[in-house]
Design a protein around this motif. Sequence first.
Motif, PDB file in Angstrom:
ATOM      1  N   ALA A 178     -60.662 -10.107  27.140  1.00 16.65           N
ATOM      2  CA  ALA A 178     -58.692  -9.338  28.093  1.00 16.65           C
ATOM      3  C   ALA A 178     -59.134  -9.169  28.920  1.00 16.65           C
ATOM      4  N   SER A 179     -57.800  -8.941  29.616  1.00 23.55           N
ATOM      5  CA  SER A 179     -57.881  -8.602  30.823  1.00 23.55           C
ATOM      6  C   SER A 179     -56.745  -7.497  31.297  1.00 23.55           C
ATOM      7  N   SER A 180     -55.807  -6.735  30.267  1.00 23.32           N
ATOM      8  CA  SER A 180     -54.680  -6.041  30.913  1.00 23.32           C
ATOM      9  C   SER A 180     -54.937  -5.247  29.104  1.00 23.32           C
ATOM     10  N   VAL A 181     -54.800  -4.111  29.694  1.00 26.16           N
ATOM     11  CA  VAL A 181     -54.599  -2.986  28.723  1.00 26.16           C
ATOM     12  C   VAL A 181     -52.832  -2.799  28.420  1.00 26.16           C
ATOM     13  N   LEU A 182     -52.604  -1.979  27.367  1.00 21.01           N
ATOM     14  CA  LEU A 182     -50.961  -1.431  27.560  1.00 21.01           C
ATOM     15  C   LEU A 182     -50.983   0.021  26.970  1.00 21.01           C
ATOM     16  N   PRO A 183     -50.590   0.598  28.497  1.00 27.38           N
ATOM     17  CA  PRO A 183     -50.683   2.141  27.964  1.00 27.38           C
ATOM     18  C   PRO A 183     -49.957   2.276  26.856  1.00 27.38           C
ATOM     19  N   VAL A 184     -50.250   4.165  26.269  1.00 22.23           N
ATOM     20  CA  VAL A 184     -49.161   4.452  24.851  1.00 22.23           C
ATOM     21  C   VAL A 184     -49.067   5.767  24.883  1.00 22.23           C
ATOM     22  N   ASP A 185     -47.732   6.349  24.576  1.00 21.85           N
ATOM     23  CA  ASP A 185     -47.926   7.832  24.534  1.00 21.85           C
ATOM     24  C   ASP A 185     -49.102   8.522  23.599  1.00 21.85           C
ATOM     25  N   PRO A 186     -49.476   9.472  23.596  1.00 24.93           N
ATOM     26  CA  PRO A 186     -50.828   9.543  22.940  1.00 24.93           C
ATOM     27  C   PRO A 186     -50.785  10.090  21.558  1.00 24.93           C
ATOM     28  N   GLU A 187     -49.038  10.475  21.553  1.00 26.02           N
ATOM     29  CA  GLU A 187     -48.847  10.877  20.079  1.00 26.02           C
ATOM     30  C   GLU A 187     -48.156   9.891  19.083  1.00 26.02           C
ATOM     31  N   ARG A 188     -47.241   8.906  19.526  1.00 23.49           N
ATOM     32  CA  ARG A 188     -46.743   8.479  19.304  1.00 23.49           C
ATOM     33  C   ARG A 188     -47.494   7.049  18.264  1.00 23.49           C
ATOM     34  N   LEU A 189     -48.385   6.494  19.833  1.00 21.44           N
ATOM     35  CA  LEU A 189     -48.837   5.211  20.096  1.00 21.44           C
ATOM     36  C   LEU A 189     -48.308   4.040  20.163  1.00 21.44           C
ATOM     37  N   LEU A 190     -47.285   4.382  20.782  1.00 23.87           N
ATOM     38  CA  LEU A 190     -45.981   3.562  21.516  1.00 23.87           C
ATOM     39  C   LEU A 190     -46.091   3.576  22.852  1.00 23.87           C
ATOM     40  N   PRO A 191     -45.888   2.335  23.393  1.00 23.01           N
ATOM     41  CA  PRO A 191     -45.920   1.994  24.864  1.00 23.01           C
ATOM     42  C   PRO A 191     -45.024   2.530  25.598  1.00 23.01           C
ATOM     43  N   THR A 192     -45.563   3.121  26.769  1.00 20.34           N
ATOM     44  CA  THR A 192     -45.007   3.818  27.928  1.00 20.34           C
ATOM     45  C   THR A 192     -44.615   2.972  29.102  1.00 20.34           C
ATOM     46  N   ARG A 193     -45.252   2.154  29.238  1.00 24.86           N
ATOM     47  CA  ARG A 193     -44.670   1.136  30.691  1.00 24.86           C
ATOM     48  C   ARG A 193     -45.691  -0.715  30.089  1.00 24.86           C
ATOM     49  N   PRO A 194     -45.342  -1.310  31.495  1.00 26.89           N
ATOM     50  CA  PRO A 194     -45.754  -2.753  30.440  1.00 26.89           C
ATOM     51  C   PRO A 194     -46.929  -2.422  31.037  1.00 26.89           C
ATOM     52  N   PRO A 195     -47.935  -3.866  30.293  1.00 26.75           N
ATOM     53  CA  PRO A 195     -49.341  -4.294  30.719  1.00 26.75           C
ATOM     54  C   PRO A 195     -50.184  -3.964  31.720  1.00 26.75           C
ATOM     55  N   ARG A 196     -50.650  -3.851  32.088  1.00 27.46           N
ATOM     56  CA  ARG A 196     -52.038  -3.120  33.456  1.00 27.46           C
ATOM     57  C   ARG A 196     -53.319  -3.974  33.314  1.00 27.46           C
ATOM     58  N   ALA A 197     -53.548  -4.587  34.792  1.00 34.64           N
ATOM     59  CA  ALA A 197     -54.726  -5.324  34.698  1.00 34.64           C
ATOM     60  C   ALA A 197     -56.482  -4.001  34.001  1.00 34.64           C
ATOM     61  N   LEU A 198     -56.917  -4.118  33.957  1.00 33.92           N
ATOM     62  CA  LEU A 198     -58.261  -3.508  33.400  1.00 33.92           C
ATOM     63  C   LEU A 198     -58.844  -2.381  34.757  1.00 33.92           C
ATOM     64  N   GLN A 199     -58.758  -1.149  34.588  1.00 36.70           N
ATOM     65  CA  GLN A 199     -59.546  -0.440  35.838  1.00 36.70           C
ATOM     66  C   GLN A 199     -60.145   0.336  34.935  1.00 36.70           C
ATOM     67  N   PRO A 280     -47.834  -7.637  21.053  1.00 38.64           N
ATOM     68  CA  PRO A 280     -48.250  -6.313  21.637  1.00 38.64           C
ATOM     69  C   PRO A 280     -47.659  -4.943  20.364  1.00 38.64           C
ATOM     70  N   PRO A 281     -48.113  -4.241  20.467  1.00 39.22           N
ATOM     71  CA  PRO A 281     -46.839  -3.085  19.732  1.00 39.22           C
ATOM     72  C   PRO A 281     -45.482  -3.134  20.180  1.00 39.22           C
ATOM     73  N   ALA A 282     -44.625  -2.661  19.850  1.00 43.75           N
ATOM     74  CA  ALA A 282     -43.620  -2.781  20.132  1.00 43.75           C
ATOM     75  C   ALA A 282     -42.623  -4.187  19.920  1.00 43.75           C
ATOM     76  N   ALA A 283     -43.361  -5.176  19.847  1.00 43.75           N
ATOM     77  CA  ALA A 283     -42.951  -6.117  20.844  1.00 43.75           C
ATOM     78  C   ALA A 283     -41.657  -6.624  19.749  1.00 43.75           C
ATOM     79  N   LEU A 284     -41.172  -5.865  18.548  1.00 46.20           N
ATOM     80  CA  LEU A 284     -39.557  -6.720  17.773  1.00 46.20           C
ATOM     81  C   LEU A 284     -38.862  -6.067  19.317  1.00 46.20           C
ATOM     82  N   ASN A 285     -39.253  -5.035  19.644  1.00 45.73           N
ATOM     83  CA  ASN A 285     -37.675  -4.483  20.894  1.00 45.73           C
ATOM     84  C   ASN A 285     -38.562  -5.268  22.164  1.00 45.73           C
TER      85      ASN A 285
END
Length: 308
Positions: A178-199, A280-285
Motif C-alpha cells: 500500500a502507498s497511502s493511509v486514510l485519516p479517521v476520527d479516533p472515536e467513530r473511525l470515520l474519515p476526516t480528510r482524503p487519503p494521504r501518502a504514508l509518512q 475505503p470506509p464511508a465509500a457509499l458517501n
Amino acid sequence: MNDPVPATGRQFEIAHGAARAVVTEVGAALRAFEVGGVPYSETYGPDEQPPSAAGAVLVPWPNRVADGHWTLDGEPQQLALSEPARHNAIHGLLRHAPWRLVEHAESTVVLHAMVVAQPGWPVPLLTSIGYTLDDDGLTVTHTVENLGARATPFGVGVHPYPRAGHAETDDCVLRLAASSVLPVDPERLLPTRPPRALQGDEIEFRTGRRLAGVLLDTAFGGAAPAPDDPRERIRHTLTDPTGHGVELWADPVFKWVQVYTADDFPGRGRAVAIEPMTCPPAALNSGEDLLVLQPGETWIASWGLRPL
C-alpha cells in the motif's frame, strides 16, 4: 431428536493434501485454514460467534457508513445502525445471514446469499463465495450479480485474521503493498480528510514492520501489484522472525486493506486482521473506488492465503 445446530450453522470442511479449511454456513466465514497442522488463520469454535468479525464477508459494503445514511440517485437511504455505539452501519448486510450451499467437493465449497431489497438498500443482489484449496494454498472467489432494475454502487471486503503459524503476533513482521493511509476520527473511525501518502513509521510497512507495540485500526490505500509481478496480484505478508508465514494476495480491484490489531482474540490474545477491500470506509458517501453494477451485470474477483 436432531443435534443442536452450532451458532455458526453447518460447518463445511475442505481439504487438499495436507491443507484443510473450514467454512461456516452462517456468514460464509473462513473459520480455519491450516497446512500440515500449522495454522495460517486464527480460528474459533463452531458454537462461538465469530470474534471481532473474524472471517466475515463484507457485502455490499465494507467498513462503516456514517449514521447509516447514503443516497442512491438522489434518494436518501437509511441503513440499520449495526454499530450503535458509534452510530454507524458496519460491514454490510450478510454477516449474520445463513448462506445456501450450492457446491461441496473435496477441495471446494461454494455458497450463495441474497441481499434482498430492504430499507437502506433498494437493489437486490445475488452474491456468492467460493473457497478452493490447491497446491498454492487457499483461493477465495466472490461474485455479485445485480438482480434489480437499476444500477447500484457497492463494495466488497473480507475480514480474515492471518497468522504466521505458531509465532506470537508481536514477533511478526507485517508488509503491506500500500502507498497511502486514510485519516479517521479516533472515536467513530470515520474519515476526516482524503487519503494521504504514508509518512514517518508508516513507510516501514512497505518493506516490513515488526508489530510489537503497533496499534492499528487503519485503512491503507493505493494497494497495487508490484510492476514485475507475473500474476498481477497485490501481496501483503505476515512473517515470523525466520521469514516464514503467510501471504494474503488479492486481485488488483482490492485497492484497500484495513489492518486491525486485536488484543483479546479468544484463545490467542494478540492477533491481526488484514482485510482486503475494494473501497475505503464511508465509500457509499465519498464515492471513492466504489464499484457499480448495471442491471443483470455480474462482478467477480478473488483473493487468497498462501503459506510462505
